[in-house]
Design an enzyme around this catalytic site. Structure first.
Site, PDB file in Angstrom:
ATOM      1  CD  GLU A 103      -2.855   1.403   0.441  1.00  0.00           C
ATOM      2  OE1 GLU A 103      -2.478   1.477  -0.739  1.00  0.00           O
ATOM      3  OE2 GLU A 103      -4.022   1.590   0.805  1.00  0.00           O
ATOM      4  CG  ASP A 104      -0.843   4.861  -1.562  1.00  0.00           C
ATOM      5  OD1 ASP A 104      -1.554   4.315  -0.692  1.00  0.00           O
ATOM      6  OD2 ASP A 104      -1.320   5.639  -2.413  1.00  0.00           O
ATOM      7  CG  ASP A 107      -5.470   8.891   5.816  1.00  0.00           C
ATOM      8  OD1 ASP A 107      -4.815   9.575   6.607  1.00  0.00           O
ATOM      9  OD2 ASP A 107      -6.506   9.309   5.262  1.00  0.00           O
ATOM     10  CG  PHE A 156      -3.352  15.509   0.977  1.00  0.00           C
ATOM     11  CD1 PHE A 156      -4.233  14.471   1.250  1.00  0.00           C
ATOM     12  CD2 PHE A 156      -2.951  15.715  -0.333  1.00  0.00           C
ATOM     13  CE1 PHE A 156      -4.711  13.650   0.237  1.00  0.00           C
ATOM     14  CE2 PHE A 156      -3.425  14.896  -1.358  1.00  0.00           C
ATOM     15  CZ  PHE A 156      -4.307  13.871  -1.068  1.00  0.00           C
ATOM     16  CG  ASP A 163      -4.217  10.611  -6.348  1.00  0.00           C
ATOM     17  OD1 ASP A 163      -4.202   9.828  -5.373  1.00  0.00           O
ATOM     18  OD2 ASP A 163      -5.268  11.061  -6.832  1.00  0.00           O
ATOM     19  NE  ARG A 169      -2.582   7.998  -9.239  1.00  0.00           N
ATOM     20  CZ  ARG A 169      -3.266   7.660  -8.149  1.00  0.00           C
ATOM     21  NH1 ARG A 169      -2.642   7.249  -7.088  1.00  0.00           N
ATOM     22  NH2 ARG A 169      -4.582   7.731  -8.145  1.00  0.00           N
TER      23      ARG A 169
HETATM   24  P1  IMP Z   1      -7.397   4.776   4.261  1.00  0.00           P
HETATM   25  O1  IMP Z   1      -8.392   3.736   3.838  1.00  0.00           O
HETATM   26  O2  IMP Z   1      -8.060   5.966   4.867  1.00  0.00           O
HETATM   27  O3  IMP Z   1      -6.265   4.242   5.091  1.00  0.00           O
HETATM   28  O4  IMP Z   1      -6.843   5.416   2.956  1.00  0.00           O
HETATM   29  C1  IMP Z   1      -5.892   4.866   2.182  1.00  0.00           C
HETATM   30  C2  IMP Z   1      -5.837   5.603   0.869  1.00  0.00           C
HETATM   31  O5  IMP Z   1      -6.113   6.992   0.991  1.00  0.00           O
HETATM   32  C3  IMP Z   1      -4.437   5.535   0.338  1.00  0.00           C
HETATM   33  O6  IMP Z   1      -4.234   4.378  -0.429  1.00  0.00           O
HETATM   34  C4  IMP Z   1      -4.340   6.786  -0.493  1.00  0.00           C
HETATM   35  O7  IMP Z   1      -4.800   6.536  -1.792  1.00  0.00           O
HETATM   36  C5  IMP Z   1      -5.278   7.765   0.166  1.00  0.00           C
HETATM   37  N1  IMP Z   1      -4.561   8.749   0.988  1.00  0.00           N
HETATM   38  C6  IMP Z   1      -4.529   8.847   2.323  1.00  0.00           C
HETATM   39  N2  IMP Z   1      -3.769   9.874   2.751  1.00  0.00           N
HETATM   40  C7  IMP Z   1      -3.267  10.441   1.627  1.00  0.00           C
HETATM   41  C8  IMP Z   1      -2.362  11.537   1.396  1.00  0.00           C
HETATM   42  O8  IMP Z   1      -1.830  12.213   2.296  1.00  0.00           O
HETATM   43  N3  IMP Z   1      -2.083  11.792   0.087  1.00  0.00           N
HETATM   44  C9  IMP Z   1      -2.626  11.088  -0.949  1.00  0.00           C
HETATM   45  N4  IMP Z   1      -3.452  10.054  -0.765  1.00  0.00           N
HETATM   46  C10 IMP Z   1      -3.775   9.727   0.505  1.00  0.00           C
END
Ligand code: IMP
Length: 183
Positions: A103-104, A107, A156, A163, A169
């Site tokens: 995963e990137d 969050d 962010f 992105d 990206r």
């Molecule tokens: P989660 O389900 O809230 O953990 O979100 C995961 C996804 O949210 C990641 O795979 C990203 O695509 C996106 N995301 C969360 N924080 C950021 C950020 O700071 N920049 C860009 N994308 C983010």
């Protein structure tokens, strides 16, 4: 001619060199952990944000792996939304396999929680998560990646796969956008 994307970056948080060095370390650590089990892991990247990280990470694995991608959506603009939708599932059979989700960023944690649950329900033997970034201040569900590249503050970030509205990206580093780039 369209804009040069690096001009929208206010500051670089993590450089390309730092990311490369960390990927090498992570791959070594992950391989050492998997080696005891002697099962070829399936490395599943979550599209699209994991692509640069996954490409860098897998270069440093010395043992066989299989790779695949899944596409899930949970995000729109810069705020996380509740439900996680599976747009593309894995094509490989994960039953009895060790799966490493790439995963990137973690969050809120909803995405990896749902993906892990899905893979476990399909009978995966062991599901681990490696994430380039971790933003622990934003977590709303109780989950942690097993391997994390870097912990970032509650800001962010873009670049290296991440992105803002599908842009940035392809930046080779992680950075924070200038205020005006959001307009
Ligand atoms: P989660 O389900 O809230 O953990 O979100 C995961 C996804 O949210 C990641 O795979 C990203 O695509 C996106 N995301 C969360 N924080 C950021 C950020 O700071 N920049 C860009 N994308 C983010």
């Amino acid at each position: 001619m369209s804009k040069v994307i690096s001009e929208d970056i206010e500051r670089v948080l993590i450089s390309e060199d730092e990311i490369q060095a960390r990927c090498k370390e992570l791959a070594g650590q992950i391989e050492a952990d998997y080696e005891e089990k002697r099962i070829v892991p399936i490395v599943i990247g979550l599209l699209k944000g994991s692509v640069p990280f996954m490409a860098e990470l897998i270069k440093y694995f010395r043992h066989p792996i299989e790779i695949d991608f899944m596409s899930v959506s949970s995000y729109s603009g810069s705020e996380s939304i509740g439900d996680v939708k599976i747009n593309k599932d894995t094509d490989l059979s994960v039953k009895g396999k060790n799966v490493l989700i790439v995963e990137d960023i973690v969050d809120t944690g909803r995405t990896i929680r749902e993906v892990r649950r899905l893979l476990e329900n399909k009978g995966a033997n062991d599901v681990r998560i490696v994430s380039l970034l971790d933003k622990p201040d934003r977590r709303v569900v109780d989950i942690e990646a097993d391997y994390v590249g870097f912990t970032v503050p509650n800001e962010f970030v873009v670049g290296y796969g991440l992105d803002f509205n599908q842009c940035y990206r392809n930046l080779p580093y992680i950075g924070v956008l200038k205020e005006e780039a959001y307009r």
